[in-house]
Write an enzyme that holds these catalytic residues in place. Sequence first.
Site, PDB file in Angstrom:
ATOM      1  N   CYS A   1       0.832  -1.195   0.000  1.00  0.00           N
ATOM      2  CA  CYS A   1       0.000   0.000   0.000  1.00  0.00           C
ATOM      3  C   CYS A   1       0.870   1.250   0.000  1.00  0.00           C
ATOM      4  O   CYS A   1       1.923   1.289   0.612  1.00  0.00           O
ATOM      5  CB  CYS A   1      -0.956   0.078   1.187  1.00  0.00           C
ATOM      6  SG  CYS A   1      -2.074  -1.296   1.320  1.00  0.00           S
TER       7      CYS A   1
ATOM      8  N   ARG B   1       3.762  -0.230  -4.851  1.00  0.00           N
ATOM      9  CA  ARG B   1       3.511  -0.770  -3.514  1.00  0.00           C
ATOM     10  C   ARG B   1       2.189  -1.552  -3.440  1.00  0.00           C
ATOM     11  O   ARG B   1       1.867  -2.132  -2.400  1.00  0.00           O
ATOM     12  CB  ARG B   1       3.484   0.363  -2.479  1.00  0.00           C
ATOM     13  CG  ARG B   1       4.755   1.192  -2.453  1.00  0.00           C
ATOM     14  CD  ARG B   1       4.677   2.239  -1.380  1.00  0.00           C
ATOM     15  NE  ARG B   1       4.587   1.625  -0.071  1.00  0.00           N
ATOM     16  CZ  ARG B   1       5.621   1.241   0.653  1.00  0.00           C
ATOM     17  NH1 ARG B   1       6.837   1.430   0.202  1.00  0.00           N
ATOM     18  NH2 ARG B   1       5.452   0.689   1.818  1.00  0.00           N
TER      19      ARG B   1
ATOM     20  N   TRP C   1      -2.808  -2.656  -1.653  1.00  0.00           N
ATOM     21  CA  TRP C   1      -2.524  -4.085  -1.841  1.00  0.00           C
ATOM     22  C   TRP C   1      -3.393  -4.773  -0.805  1.00  0.00           C
ATOM     23  O   TRP C   1      -3.154  -4.640   0.393  1.00  0.00           O
ATOM     24  CB  TRP C   1      -1.044  -4.369  -1.608  1.00  0.00           C
ATOM     25  CG  TRP C   1      -0.644  -5.757  -1.980  1.00  0.00           C
ATOM     26  CD1 TRP C   1      -0.340  -6.218  -3.220  1.00  0.00           C
ATOM     27  CD2 TRP C   1      -0.474  -6.874  -1.086  1.00  0.00           C
ATOM     28  NE1 TRP C   1      -0.007  -7.548  -3.167  1.00  0.00           N
ATOM     29  CE2 TRP C   1      -0.076  -7.980  -1.874  1.00  0.00           C
ATOM     30  CE3 TRP C   1      -0.617  -7.051   0.284  1.00  0.00           C
ATOM     31  CZ2 TRP C   1       0.168  -9.236  -1.327  1.00  0.00           C
ATOM     32  CZ3 TRP C   1      -0.372  -8.305   0.825  1.00  0.00           C
ATOM     33  CH2 TRP C   1       0.016  -9.382   0.023  1.00  0.00           C
TER      34      TRP C   1
ATOM     35  N   GLU D   1      16.794 -17.798  -9.749  1.00  0.00           N
ATOM     36  CA  GLU D   1      16.390 -16.413  -9.997  1.00  0.00           C
ATOM     37  C   GLU D   1      15.759 -16.267 -11.388  1.00  0.00           C
ATOM     38  O   GLU D   1      14.768 -15.553 -11.553  1.00  0.00           O
ATOM     39  CB  GLU D   1      17.611 -15.497  -9.814  1.00  0.00           C
ATOM     40  CG  GLU D   1      17.411 -14.039 -10.175  1.00  0.00           C
ATOM     41  CD  GLU D   1      16.348 -13.318  -9.354  1.00  0.00           C
ATOM     42  OE1 GLU D   1      15.830 -13.900  -8.379  1.00  0.00           O
ATOM     43  OE2 GLU D   1      16.003 -12.190  -9.719  1.00  0.00           O
TER      44      GLU D   1
ATOM     45  N   HIS E   1      16.760 -36.708 -10.638  1.00  0.00           N
ATOM     46  CA  HIS E   1      16.045 -37.201  -9.456  1.00  0.00           C
ATOM     47  C   HIS E   1      14.554 -36.841  -9.485  1.00  0.00           C
ATOM     48  O   HIS E   1      13.904 -36.858  -8.447  1.00  0.00           O
ATOM     49  CB  HIS E   1      16.695 -36.653  -8.185  1.00  0.00           C
ATOM     50  CG  HIS E   1      18.115 -37.114  -8.026  1.00  0.00           C
ATOM     51  ND1 HIS E   1      18.442 -38.407  -7.719  1.00  0.00           N
ATOM     52  CD2 HIS E   1      19.282 -36.444  -8.176  1.00  0.00           C
ATOM     53  CE1 HIS E   1      19.759 -38.524  -7.670  1.00  0.00           C
ATOM     54  NE2 HIS E   1      20.300 -37.342  -7.951  1.00  0.00           N
TER      55      HIS E   1
ATOM     56  N   LYS F   1       5.883  -4.302  -4.586  1.00  0.00           N
ATOM     57  CA  LYS F   1       7.334  -4.173  -4.545  1.00  0.00           C
ATOM     58  C   LYS F   1       7.893  -4.437  -3.159  1.00  0.00           C
ATOM     59  O   LYS F   1       8.924  -5.067  -2.996  1.00  0.00           O
ATOM     60  CB  LYS F   1       7.724  -2.765  -5.021  1.00  0.00           C
ATOM     61  CG  LYS F   1       9.217  -2.517  -5.106  1.00  0.00           C
ATOM     62  CD  LYS F   1       9.819  -3.265  -6.261  1.00  0.00           C
ATOM     63  CE  LYS F   1      11.317  -3.143  -6.325  1.00  0.00           C
ATOM     64  NZ  LYS F   1      11.886  -4.216  -7.156  1.00  0.00           N
TER      65      LYS F   1
HETATM   66  O1  M6R Z   1      12.921  -5.657  -0.782  1.00  0.00           O
HETATM   67  P1  M6R Z   1      13.401  -7.061  -0.601  1.00  0.00           P
HETATM   68  O2  M6R Z   1      14.670  -7.333  -1.344  1.00  0.00           O
HETATM   69  O3  M6R Z   1      13.496  -7.461   0.835  1.00  0.00           O
HETATM   70  O4  M6R Z   1      12.261  -7.946  -1.249  1.00  0.00           O
HETATM   71  C1  M6R Z   1      12.295  -9.339  -1.174  1.00  0.00           C
HETATM   72  C2  M6R Z   1      11.343  -9.970  -2.180  1.00  0.00           C
HETATM   73  O5  M6R Z   1      10.025  -9.594  -1.902  1.00  0.00           O
HETATM   74  C3  M6R Z   1      11.670  -9.563  -3.611  1.00  0.00           C
HETATM   75  O6  M6R Z   1      13.000  -9.858  -3.934  1.00  0.00           O
HETATM   76  C4  M6R Z   1      10.746 -10.275  -4.607  1.00  0.00           C
HETATM   77  O7  M6R Z   1      10.997 -11.641  -4.604  1.00  0.00           O
HETATM   78  C5  M6R Z   1      10.910  -9.683  -6.002  1.00  0.00           C
HETATM   79  N1  M6R Z   1       9.640  -9.296  -6.527  1.00  0.00           N
HETATM   80  C6  M6R Z   1      11.481 -10.616  -6.988  1.00  0.00           C
HETATM   81  O8  M6R Z   1      11.642 -10.020  -8.229  1.00  0.00           O
END
Ligand code: M6R
Length: 616
Positions: free
Chosen positions: A2, A27, A74, A489, A512, A611
Amino acid sequence: MCGIVGYLGYREAYPIVINGLQRLEYRGYDSAGIILANGSVSGLYKTKGKVSDLQQITENKNTAGNLGLGHTRWATHGVPNNENSHPHVSNSGNLVIVHNGIIENYNSIKKELLTRGYTFSSDTDTEVLINLIEEMKTKNNCKLGQAVQLALNNVVGAYAIAVFDITKPNEIIVARLGSPIAIGIGENNSEFFIASDASPFLEYTKDAVYLDDEEMAIIKLGREIRVRKILNNDIVEPNVQELKMNLEQIEKGGFDHFMLKEIHEQPSAILDTYRGRLLPETDVIKMGSVDNHIAKFLNAKRIVIVACGTSWHAGLVGEYLIEELARIPVEVEYASEFRYRNPIINKGDIVIAISQSGETADTLAAIKLAKSKGAFVFGICNVVGSSIARETDSGAYTHAGPEIGVASTKAFTTQITVLTLIALKLGSLKGELSNSELHNYIQELSLIPSKVQELLKVSEDIEKIAAIYKDAPNCLYLGRGFNFPVALEGALKLKEISYIHAEGYPAAEMKHGPIALIDESMPVVVIATKKGHYEKVVSNIQEIKSRKGKIIAIVTKGDTQVRDIADHVIEIPEISEALSPLLTTIPLQLLSYYIAVMRGCNVDQPRNLAKSVTVE
Ligand code: M6R
């Protein structure tokens, strides 16, 4: 999660709040709302959907007013719909609130308020909070600031709130516990801006106060802001900081999406991250935040890395780096697991917390737990002044600049850059790396920005590969050693922005189980760099080919062996294996990006995500 924006001053609030909400949309974007006032309410508009939907419904409506509060949501409590959108108004119609966070005990408070005759039109915890504030104000016949304070001392949970009384249009109360809030201060206190981060008011003022947890501020036009402790009313001297961020940094700069811009910013972001820390002329790595605690680092029996999502993947690369180069045992934990499993922290352990936003609730809670067990906690954050940056004992910023796209890109590579610097520094001081090894790594690291730049030139080739696989329902990513976390990733990037199911595995694990999934419709992205476990990975590729899987291989420039068997190859410049994740990641980011664009997905704001994850 949010975003909150507020304005109180002499300008029209509407454009400031709407533009601000657009900047904070990363956000959360389930719904949006705005209230404008000038002694009475000139407009209260809410809608499910995005800020652009809100703009549409306010067209040709009354948006006048020098006081405004806006919110982009959110959803936590209550589905995304108009009723559950913020701002929320109290039963009397006088008190207004926007809220980022969760009030955990809202149900019991709601029951109590219902018995006192209050009614509720939404399912939200926020509507309960504003009515609790109203109840406190009426019962104690007190000012708004005191009513907010009394109410907050009765709630459990997390919040950043902004509250005002429609009948007193020159005052806003803000408060924070666990969710960020910044206050921008105009010249001579003639106007104030409130926002979840400073981006909504960058063009108006560079003076900002960031509230700490358990603090509230009383903002009155023409007066210095007053900050108090919520718990005991102690006065806190506001710390006015000068903002270093500029507007250009938070705009798209000619790119179609923030994600693409941020992918392309990686050469400069990596350079900015090691600038002043990596000194290639003298083979020195200077990091004040490590140097000041060097005995702790050198004597560490174990390093525990805590993080979430992409930052957790960077932590895994950190594990390979620190164990390989400095020979210190490393464990990498999901912050969300660590915080709830009574982890063993011994004297001499160091905890490294990694977070782009510096606001991730699980990571913050893990840090608090580690500190309570006596650990020394080192933070790697991107957002300056964020909660995690402040909560840790020491730390290093990544200097990647604002990352707006929900999918992390430059945050990942700059986090790895910081981890590489730490690993090299500790490795050399512990005598695990010879001078010539250190020299070679430092020279190679200093060339990474130009190599990333070179790699970005193959974007068109990657776009062509994306066109072939954009409709695949599944995708596998394989890598070994330093590139196993890169495979994870790569899979995360694809699934979060294109909604294609993707999984990352250590290449040798395929036999596996996951190999059962391989058929002619399964694209498999394999990282097969020359200095990795090359021959073993080549065998894995053969195994996939003999089951008709489609191979997209990331190889070292000049490779011929994999080229002969793979369906597509993407070359990366020659680099030692330990530094290779800084390069192998780039084509995987681009591949996900182009696939998502071709599928018509909202790349910068993928569904259901936000985010900064400030809830559990
Ligand atoms: O702000 P942070 O690095 O702590 O956030 C962690 C995760 O929420 C963040 O990396 C999320 O997985 C991303 N959207 C991935 O692209």
